[in-house]
Design a protein around this motif. Structure first.
Motif, PDB file in Angstrom:
ATOM      1  N   ARG A  70      23.737  52.022  47.848  1.00  0.00           N
ATOM      2  CA  ARG A  70      24.455  51.284  48.897  1.00  0.00           C
ATOM      3  C   ARG A  70      25.066  49.980  48.392  1.00  0.00           C
ATOM      4  NH1 ARG A  70      19.979  51.020  53.476  1.00  0.00           N
ATOM      5  NH2 ARG A  70      18.702  50.785  51.587  1.00  0.00           N
ATOM      6  N   ALA A  71      24.312  49.217  47.614  1.00  0.00           N
ATOM      7  CA  ALA A  71      24.845  47.938  47.136  1.00  0.00           C
ATOM      8  C   ALA A  71      25.951  48.162  46.109  1.00  0.00           C
ATOM      9  CB  ALA A  71      23.725  47.097  46.536  1.00  0.00           C
ATOM     10  N   LEU A  72      25.704  49.078  45.154  1.00  0.00           N
ATOM     11  CA  LEU A  72      26.724  49.350  44.133  1.00  0.00           C
ATOM     12  C   LEU A  72      27.962  49.967  44.768  1.00  0.00           C
ATOM     13  CD1 LEU A  72      27.509  49.342  41.167  1.00  0.00           C
ATOM     14  CD2 LEU A  72      26.341  51.539  40.903  1.00  0.00           C
ATOM     15  N   GLY A  73      27.762  50.898  45.704  1.00  0.00           N
ATOM     16  CA  GLY A  73      28.909  51.504  46.375  1.00  0.00           C
ATOM     17  C   GLY A  73      29.709  50.500  47.175  1.00  0.00           C
ATOM     18  N   ALA A  74      29.010  49.568  47.847  1.00  0.00           N
ATOM     19  CA  ALA A  74      29.710  48.556  48.635  1.00  0.00           C
ATOM     20  C   ALA A  74      30.527  47.624  47.761  1.00  0.00           C
ATOM     21  CB  ALA A  74      28.703  47.757  49.465  1.00  0.00           C
ATOM     22  N   SER A  75      30.124  47.455  46.486  1.00  0.00           N
ATOM     23  CA  SER A  75      30.847  46.529  45.613  1.00  0.00           C
ATOM     24  C   SER A  75      32.270  47.007  45.317  1.00  0.00           C
ATOM     25  CB  SER A  75      30.076  46.331  44.300  1.00  0.00           C
ATOM     26  OG  SER A  75      30.081  47.504  43.515  1.00  0.00           O
ATOM     27  N   PHE A  76      32.553  48.294  45.535  1.00  0.00           N
ATOM     28  CA  PHE A  76      33.908  48.803  45.285  1.00  0.00           C
ATOM     29  C   PHE A  76      34.923  48.222  46.269  1.00  0.00           C
ATOM     30  CE2 PHE A  76      31.631  51.693  42.661  1.00  0.00           C
ATOM     31  CZ  PHE A  76      32.537  52.257  41.771  1.00  0.00           C
ATOM     32  N   ILE A  77      34.441  47.634  47.362  1.00  0.00           N
ATOM     33  CA  ILE A  77      35.386  47.057  48.318  1.00  0.00           C
ATOM     34  C   ILE A  77      36.023  45.793  47.761  1.00  0.00           C
ATOM     35  CG2 ILE A  77      33.790  45.556  49.591  1.00  0.00           C
ATOM     36  CD1 ILE A  77      35.195  46.491  52.160  1.00  0.00           C
ATOM     37  N   ALA A  78      35.341  45.100  46.823  1.00  0.00           N
ATOM     38  CA  ALA A  78      35.894  43.862  46.271  1.00  0.00           C
ATOM     39  C   ALA A  78      37.200  44.115  45.518  1.00  0.00           C
ATOM     40  CB  ALA A  78      34.860  43.169  45.384  1.00  0.00           C
ATOM     41  N   PRO A  79      37.247  45.049  44.529  1.00  0.00           N
ATOM     42  CA  PRO A  79      38.542  45.308  43.896  1.00  0.00           C
ATOM     43  C   PRO A  79      39.556  45.932  44.842  1.00  0.00           C
ATOM     44  CG  PRO A  79      36.871  46.837  43.089  1.00  0.00           C
ATOM     45  CD  PRO A  79      36.163  45.779  43.873  1.00  0.00           C
ATOM     46  N   ALA A  80      39.086  46.676  45.847  1.00  0.00           N
ATOM     47  CA  ALA A  80      40.027  47.280  46.792  1.00  0.00           C
ATOM     48  C   ALA A  80      40.757  46.208  47.594  1.00  0.00           C
ATOM     49  CB  ALA A  80      39.284  48.237  47.721  1.00  0.00           C
ATOM     50  N   VAL A  81      40.023  45.211  48.075  1.00  0.00           N
ATOM     51  CA  VAL A  81      40.659  44.127  48.829  1.00  0.00           C
ATOM     52  C   VAL A  81      41.568  43.309  47.912  1.00  0.00           C
ATOM     53  CG1 VAL A  81      40.207  41.971  50.064  1.00  0.00           C
ATOM     54  CG2 VAL A  81      38.853  44.016  50.578  1.00  0.00           C
ATOM     55  N   ALA A  82      41.084  42.991  46.709  1.00  0.00           N
ATOM     56  CA  ALA A  82      41.913  42.224  45.771  1.00  0.00           C
ATOM     57  C   ALA A  82      43.179  42.989  45.390  1.00  0.00           C
ATOM     58  CB  ALA A  82      41.106  41.880  44.522  1.00  0.00           C
ATOM     59  N   ALA A  83      43.093  44.322  45.317  1.00  0.00           N
ATOM     60  CA  ALA A  83      44.258  45.134  44.938  1.00  0.00           C
ATOM     61  C   ALA A  83      45.401  44.998  45.928  1.00  0.00           C
ATOM     62  CB  ALA A  83      43.851  46.605  44.818  1.00  0.00           C
ATOM     63  N   LEU A  84      45.098  44.702  47.176  1.00  0.00           N
ATOM     64  CA  LEU A  84      46.151  44.532  48.184  1.00  0.00           C
ATOM     65  C   LEU A  84      47.105  43.401  47.805  1.00  0.00           C
ATOM     66  CD1 LEU A  84      43.949  44.855  51.412  1.00  0.00           C
ATOM     67  CD2 LEU A  84      45.329  46.638  50.307  1.00  0.00           C
ATOM     68  N   VAL A  85      46.608  42.471  47.003  1.00  0.00           N
ATOM     69  CA  VAL A  85      47.433  41.355  46.534  1.00  0.00           C
ATOM     70  C   VAL A  85      47.863  41.572  45.086  1.00  0.00           C
ATOM     71  CG1 VAL A  85      47.479  38.865  46.092  1.00  0.00           C
ATOM     72  CG2 VAL A  85      46.273  39.759  48.102  1.00  0.00           C
ATOM     73  N   VAL A  86      46.899  41.911  44.227  1.00  0.00           N
ATOM     74  CA  VAL A  86      47.146  41.933  42.780  1.00  0.00           C
ATOM     75  C   VAL A  86      48.185  42.968  42.398  1.00  0.00           C
ATOM     76  CG1 VAL A  86      46.084  42.398  40.532  1.00  0.00           C
ATOM     77  CG2 VAL A  86      44.848  41.045  42.246  1.00  0.00           C
ATOM     78  N   LEU A  87      48.061  44.173  42.920  1.00  0.00           N
ATOM     79  CA  LEU A  87      48.933  45.242  42.426  1.00  0.00           C
ATOM     80  C   LEU A  87      50.390  45.064  42.852  1.00  0.00           C
ATOM     81  CD1 LEU A  87      47.508  48.789  42.019  1.00  0.00           C
ATOM     82  CD2 LEU A  87      49.928  48.295  41.860  1.00  0.00           C
ATOM     83  N   PRO A  88      50.699  44.899  44.134  1.00  0.00           N
ATOM     84  CA  PRO A  88      52.123  44.737  44.468  1.00  0.00           C
ATOM     85  C   PRO A  88      52.723  43.444  43.945  1.00  0.00           C
ATOM     86  CG  PRO A  88      50.739  44.486  46.425  1.00  0.00           C
ATOM     87  CD  PRO A  88      49.855  44.992  45.334  1.00  0.00           C
ATOM     88  N   VAL A  89      52.003  42.327  44.055  1.00  0.00           N
ATOM     89  CA  VAL A  89      52.556  41.061  43.574  1.00  0.00           C
ATOM     90  C   VAL A  89      52.716  41.096  42.056  1.00  0.00           C
ATOM     91  CG1 VAL A  89      52.158  38.574  43.379  1.00  0.00           C
ATOM     92  CG2 VAL A  89      51.633  39.760  45.519  1.00  0.00           C
ATOM     93  N   GLY A  90      51.727  41.665  41.370  1.00  0.00           N
ATOM     94  CA  GLY A  90      51.799  41.743  39.911  1.00  0.00           C
ATOM     95  C   GLY A  90      52.966  42.558  39.409  1.00  0.00           C
TER      96      GLY A  90
END
Length: 364
Positions: A70-90
């Motif tokens: 549960r904790a490790l699986g939940a950590s995948f939300i951090a890059p997912a949220v950051a990707a909303l900014v990083v990928l298109p802006v980058g």
């Protein structure tokens, strides 16, 4: 009828709070032009890690020891949220970069080495800095050895880069900003589901991961690059080595480009280094304000040895694997690079070994 006792009120640790505020003021007075937003976001990250009680290393341990993903699986939300900014802006804006790296032996070996060190030190890159800010004696042992390991790893990087690899798998470059974002989110969701194996992550952990991911997105906007930890620590080690007479510019890794400029410049001029300082100070402020400093917790000789060995292994592993949980997993995953998810898979066997070595160093 039994009386209901009031919960104890947390009292600030005033000397620690004063030390943190003095550190913030000292850094703020010496900031290079344009670096204030990086420092501000780093402070916010330090506060968030402590207030949310967030970390990465424990999630690996729970998954490998008891099958609780549960904790490790939940950590995948951090890059997912950051990707909303990083990928298109980058991809769409000038002046921004992303973390993409090839899939090869250095990534696999480096992540595995990092996994061993993470379990022996009892924290990852961000965890080491946050716990050090909270006053952990163990992490004040691990931190300089992490820097030493980063320097040793930097000496190995040129040879490691000559090894054959499968090249970069960059979803953004392959599918464009929006197709790449959709594919990245699907990749991260698939990784989370593989770890969760039908379990439902706890809402608090999802919320905390989303906040960390959002702050990582802000760090990207402030610095122009995804958030990284270990490059700054490696620079700290290299500058310390130069103070002791080492000719670091003679090493290929440090001979030119950004690395040579970082050696010649201030510790506050490199985004990763400044962010590390801010993370540590933010954690100190949060812990002191809550009266939760850990400086009184003793560390045994075996515990110190484990922290030192873990720090060296994390430093070496991070340089070979293009980062740690933050730089490789969060930053690489948010950038749409497949190496971010592969890093997690490669860190698991190393963590498995590290868990079995923990009792040697007095850890459960």
């Amino acid at each position: 009828m039994s009386a209901v006792l009031p919960l104890p009120v947390a009292r600030p640790h005033w000397p620690g709070l004063a030390l943190g505020l003095a550190g913030v003021a000292l850094v703020a007075a010496r900031l290079p032009a344009g670096m204030a937003p990086v420092f501000a976001v780093a402070l916010a990250l330090g506060l968030a890690f402590v207030l949310l009680d967030y970390g990465f290393a424990g999630g690996f341990r729970a998954f490998l020891q008891s099958g609780d993903g549960r904790a490790l699986g939940a950590s995948f939300i951090a890059p997912a949220v950051a990707a909303l900014v990083v990928l298109p802006v980058g991809l769409l804006a000038e002046g921004f970069g992303r973390f993409v790296a090839p899939l090869g032996l250095p990534l696999l070996v480096g992540a595995a080495i990092f996994g061993v060190g993470m379990q022996l030190a009892n924290g990852c890159g961000s965890g080491t800095l946050v716990a050090a800010g909270q006053g952990s004696r163990r992490m004040w042992v691990a931190l300089p050895f992490f820097c030493l390991g980063g320097v040793l790893g930097s000496l190995l990087v040129p040879a490691a880069m000559r090894l054959p690899d499968l090249g970069v798998v960059d979803l953004g470059a392959l599918l464009g900003p929006w197709g790449g974002l959709a594919a990245t989110l699907a990749m991260l969701l698939a990784g989370a589901l593989l770890v969760l194996r039908g379990a439902r992550p706890r809402a608090a952990e999802l919320r905390a991961g989303a906040i960390i991911g959002g702050l990582a997105g802000l760090m990207f906007l402030a610095s122009g690059l995804p958030w990284g930890i270990t490059t700054g620590l490696t620079l700290w080690g290299a500058k310390a080595a130069m103070m002791m007479g080492a000719d670091m510019p003679a090493a290929p890794f440090w001979a030119e480009g950004w690395a040579r400029a970082a050696l010649d410049g201030s510790l506050l001029a490199l985004d990763s280094s400044l962010a590390d300082i801010g993370l540590l100070l933010g954690a100190l402020l949060a812990a002191a304000a809550q009266g939760r400093l850990r400086h009184r917790q003793p560390v045994s000789l075996r515990g110190a040895a484990g922290a030192a060995l873990g720090g060296v292994l994390m430093g070496v592993g991070a340089r070979l694997a293009y980062g740690c949980n933050v730089g490789a997993f969060l930053g690489g995953g948010a950038s749409g690079s497949l190496h971010g998810v592969i890093w997690v898979a490669a860190a698991l066997p190393g963590s498995w070994l590290g868990i079995r070595l923990r009792p040697v160093f007095g850890l459960n």
